[in-house]
Design a protein around this motif. Structure first.
Motif, mmCIF file in Angstrom:
data_model
loop_
_atom_site.group_PDB
_atom_site.id
_atom_site.type_symbol
_atom_site.label_atom_id
_atom_site.label_comp_id
_atom_site.label_asym_id
_atom_site.label_seq_id
_atom_site.Cartn_x
_atom_site.Cartn_y
_atom_site.Cartn_z
ATOM 1 N N SER A 48 0.815 -1.210 0.000
ATOM 2 C CA SER A 48 0.000 0.000 0.000
ATOM 3 C C SER A 48 0.856 1.269 0.000
ATOM 4 C CB SER A 48 -0.962 -0.005 1.190
ATOM 5 O OG SER A 48 -0.247 -0.088 2.395
ATOM 6 N N SER A 70 -1.359 9.713 -5.364
ATOM 7 C CA SER A 70 -2.064 9.149 -4.216
ATOM 8 C C SER A 70 -3.548 8.957 -4.536
ATOM 9 C CB SER A 70 -1.868 9.999 -2.960
ATOM 10 O OG SER A 70 -1.944 11.357 -3.258
ATOM 11 N N LEU A 71 -4.105 9.865 -5.316
ATOM 12 C CA LEU A 71 -5.515 9.747 -5.667
ATOM 13 C C LEU A 71 -5.757 8.547 -6.591
ATOM 14 C CD1 LEU A 71 -7.808 11.530 -4.680
ATOM 15 C CD2 LEU A 71 -7.752 12.738 -6.846
ATOM 16 N N LEU A 73 -3.939 5.881 -6.798
ATOM 17 C CA LEU A 73 -3.725 4.658 -6.030
ATOM 18 C C LEU A 73 -4.957 4.324 -5.192
ATOM 19 C CD1 LEU A 73 -1.608 2.502 -5.504
ATOM 20 C CD2 LEU A 73 -0.834 3.827 -3.542
ATOM 21 N N SER A 74 -5.585 5.360 -4.634
ATOM 22 C CA SER A 74 -6.740 5.114 -3.759
ATOM 23 C C SER A 74 -7.954 4.639 -4.560
ATOM 24 C CB SER A 74 -7.088 6.375 -2.975
ATOM 25 O OG SER A 74 -7.547 7.384 -3.845
#
Lengths: 417, 315
Positions: A48, A70-71, A73-74
């Motif tokens: 993660s 990060s967006l 990946l989420s």
């Protein structure tokens, strides 16, 4: 799709993961097990992107993990951590709605579709009735389900769970794990488990971590072997097959007290699975246990083998041979107590009773766990019943429970009346 | 959501009403009640009271906004705008101006001191491109103590300027002019820009790792929030010294009233912080001789805070 190639990770001088390589994807529920400190949680943290690996590659859909914002990946991956500490009094609904952030971003308003998605997520985890409660005013199990709902609201393609059932009661554990199993048909689910039986029951594949590397990986029945578990956890277990699911069931074996065996030889005549608990109990109590004569397709035979109990055996569906009877007679000469389970008797196993009838042992205990009133158990035309009656008349001790059988054995061996 | 909107509207009306009331109150009298409608009274109203009223409102709003951000960032309702050494940095800056420059540029140096202290803390806490929040907190405490030590030394050797430094430290608006208001107006856009991060701040309530898993660019968020909030705090300190308790209590109080959602909490805290400081300052200038407003906020703020804590523990 997620792939790890030769991932290594260290915290300074301390190596936490070594040579970890595997692939997983949509349609798989992958379990990660291993003793504390073997690197389970670190593995999830590496996947993660909380901790970067010092070597090796992690790929998500063939793209390097580091290339995702990060967006982005989420939207691919959701994580349910081991523990959560909400800083403020948000309502359950607000928190589940936070799971929509990857799709909503900073400014877009929440739409009906978002509300529909979180409604379903709360429904799946059974927290709809808590919608307006503060996440700091609910129980640990409820909070855990809120966090799982939040992860579901992300609509990820990979779901990472770090001991997802740690704070749940048995019923909740089952419903959450069933929901995860269901979910794993559409996405990849990777879960860290403490409970080997849950991993065995729910996972399609299992990774067993030991000493920071993968000790075994594969189907539960291939990974969860007695030897592998002894190596990883340092305990002896009994691995049996769940007759309904075919999945392995693991039960730990208690070691003899003080690690030393007691004096006293006990022989067990059993069959049909009725002697398994007895064998476990007697060897745990530290006696030198022997068993037989048993057919090799009897589950009691498998139990004895697993426990390392010497056992006289016959090929499947064969009657007790003269050779085995001789062997049994020799063993009984050396034996202090015989425990007999009052199972079913037929032409195949009556030989055991014939040997026992003429053996000179200090005591005989007859374990009759089932009340068999009215049920047919003697298929020898009355011979077995006659021998058992004779044993009873000569002082054999009848008991109903495994524990009382073991207590009776102890009394006979110690010479207490 | 509608209830929260109504609450914000009511708060705004309260702000307007407070400005009117507090401008009207003063030792020289109230319009229609003893204050004549001549030129002197118009000077008193528009050159003395009004700038002071507006400055108090702005500083209160800024401190409350910075307080909301700090508490959100540190996930702790005990955090306040001065946590990262800003107040000690500002105080040291002002003291240097007072001792070495006879008080000239003291607000510039105070502002510079605040910003410098924050960057110092930030720089020390930085580890491989990341700033761990605990590290930030501890460094903030250490840097504060270090700067306070220098300040104490300055005060010890200050001689005649000691009284001036001391007055500054307690904070106040007695010398406020329209110039302070113009500077203070910068607080409004800066505080409102924090609203852009309100969803991220909400998610941050679950800690950095959770926020990262939910897609928040946590390192950018921390940098942006620290920069903006230290800018706001720096302005507030430059205008009125380091006034305590507004930045601590207001977010706390508003969270009790309308919940922790930063989309509402931030504007509500700004307005409530403005009102609180405005009334504190009005009390400070009307209660006999001018008392430092920092004394008023602490005197009423501390017991009130204890009350809030007691109530929370009882729940």
């Amino acid at each position: 799709m997620i792939e790890l190639r030769d991932v290594e990770l260290d915290y300074g001088a301390r190596v936490v993961l070594k040579q970890v390589s595997f692939m997983s994807g949509r349609g798989e529920f992958l379990g990660v097990i291993g003793p504390n400190g073997s690197g389970k949680t670190t593995l999830l943290k590496a996947i993660s992107r909380i901790v970067p690996p010092s070597n090796g590659i992690i790929l998500i859909n063939d793209q390097a993990l580091g290339n995702f914002s990060s967006l982005e990946l989420s939207r691919e991956m959701a994580v349910v951590p081991q523990a959560t500490d909400p800083g403020f009094d948000f309502t359950v609904r607000d928190v589940v709605m936070m799971g929509r952030y990857p799709h909503i971003g900073s400014f877009r308003r929440e739409r009906d579709e978002d509300r529909e998605i979180i409604r379903k997520a709360m429904d799946t985890t059974g927290i709809t009735h808590l919608s307006d409660r503060s996440v700091r005013a609910i129980s640990g199990g409820e909070l855990q389900r809120v966090i799982i709902a939040r992860a579901l609201a992300q609509q990820p393609r990979i779901l990472l769970l770090d001991e997802p059932t740690a704070h749940l009661d048995l019923g909740q554990q089952m419903s959450i794990l069933h929901a995860m199993k269901e979910l794993s048909r559409q996405i990849a689910v990777i879960g860290v488990f403490h409970d080997l039986n849950y991993a065995a029951h729910f996972c399609d594949r299992i990774i067993l971590l030991h000493d920071h590397r993968i000790l075994a990986m594969g189907r539960p029945e291939d990974v969860l072997t007695q030897d592998a578990i002894r190596t990883a956890f340092g305990i002896d277990v009994m691995v049996r097959k769940n007759p309904f699911t075919g999945r392995p069931v693991i039960s730990p074996l208690t070691k003899p007290e003080n690690g030393r065996s007691k004096g006293g030889r006990v022989h067990v005549i059993c069959g049909g699975g009725e002697g398994s608990d007895l064998l476990v109990g007697l060897s745990a109590a530290g006696y030198q246990v022997t068993a037989g004569v048993l057919s090799v397709n009897d589950s009691d035979y498998r139990t004895a083998r697993m426990l390392g109990i010497p056992c006289i055996s016959e090929p499947p569906f064969s009657p007790v041979s003269a050779g085995s009877m001789g062997e049994l007679a020799l063993i009984l000469d050396e034996t202090n107590v015989v425990v007999l389970t009052r199972g079913l008797w037929g032409a195949g196993n009556i030989g055991n009773l014939h040997v026992l009838e003429s053996a000179k042992v200090r005591g005989i205990v007859i374990l009759d766990s089932h009340a068999r009133d009215g049920e047919e158990w003697d298929f020898t035309g009355g011979k077995a019943a006659a021998i058992l009656d004779g044993l009873g008349a000569n002082g054999a001790i009848p008991v109903r429970e495994v524990s009382s059988a073991i207590a009776a054995v102890a009394r006979i061996i110690e010479g207490v009346p | 959501m509608q209830k929260r909107g109504l609450f914000l509207v009511l708060l705004f009306l309260a702000v307007v009403a407070s400005v009117l009331v507090c401008t009207a109150i003063g030792p020289a009298g109230t319009p229609f009640l003893g204050l004549a409608g001549d030129e002197t009274s118009s000077i008193i109203l528009f050159s003395v009271r009004l700038p002071r009223v507006i400055a108090a409102l702005l500083v209160g709003a800024g401190l409350a906004a910075a307080g909301v951000v700090m508490q959100g960032l540190f996930r702790n309702s005990m955090a306040d705008p001065y946590l990262l050494g800003t107040s000690s940095g500002g105080a040291l800056g002002a003291a240097i101006a007072i001792v070495f420059l006879a008080g000239a540029f003291h607000w510039v140096l105070a502002f510079a001191g605040c910003i410098a202290a924050t960057f110092l803390v930030y720089g020390i806490s930085r580890k491989g491109g990341r700033i761990p929040v605990e590290q930030l907190l501890l460094t903030g405490i250490a840097v504060s103590m270090f700067l306070s030590a220098i300040l104490s030394f300055l005060m010890y050797t200050a001689g005649k300027s000691l009284h001036q430094i001391f007055l500054w430290l307690m904070g106040g608006f007695w010398s406020t002019s329209w110039n302070d208001v113009w500077i203070g107006l910068l607080i409004v856009p800066a505080s409102l820009s924090l609203l852009l991060f309100s969803r991220e701040l909400n998610i941050f309530a679950f800690g950095e790792e959770d926020a990262f898993h939910l897609g928040v660019d946590i390192e950018f968020l921390k940098k942006a929030l620290l920069l903006v909030s230290s800018f706001i705090t720096g302005l507030a300190v430059a205008i009125a010294g380091s006034i305590g308790f507004i930045g601590l209590i207001t977010p706390h109080l508003m969270r009790l009233v309308i919940g922790p959602d930063h989309r509402v909490l931030l504007p509500a805290s700004m307005m409530a912080g403005g009102i609180l400081l405005l009334f504190s300052d009005t009390l400070a200038r009307t209660a006999g001789n001018e008392i430092p407003v920092g004394v008023v906020t602490a005197f009423f703020g501390a017991p009130f805070f204890i009350l809030l804590l007691k109530r929370r523990y009882r729940q």
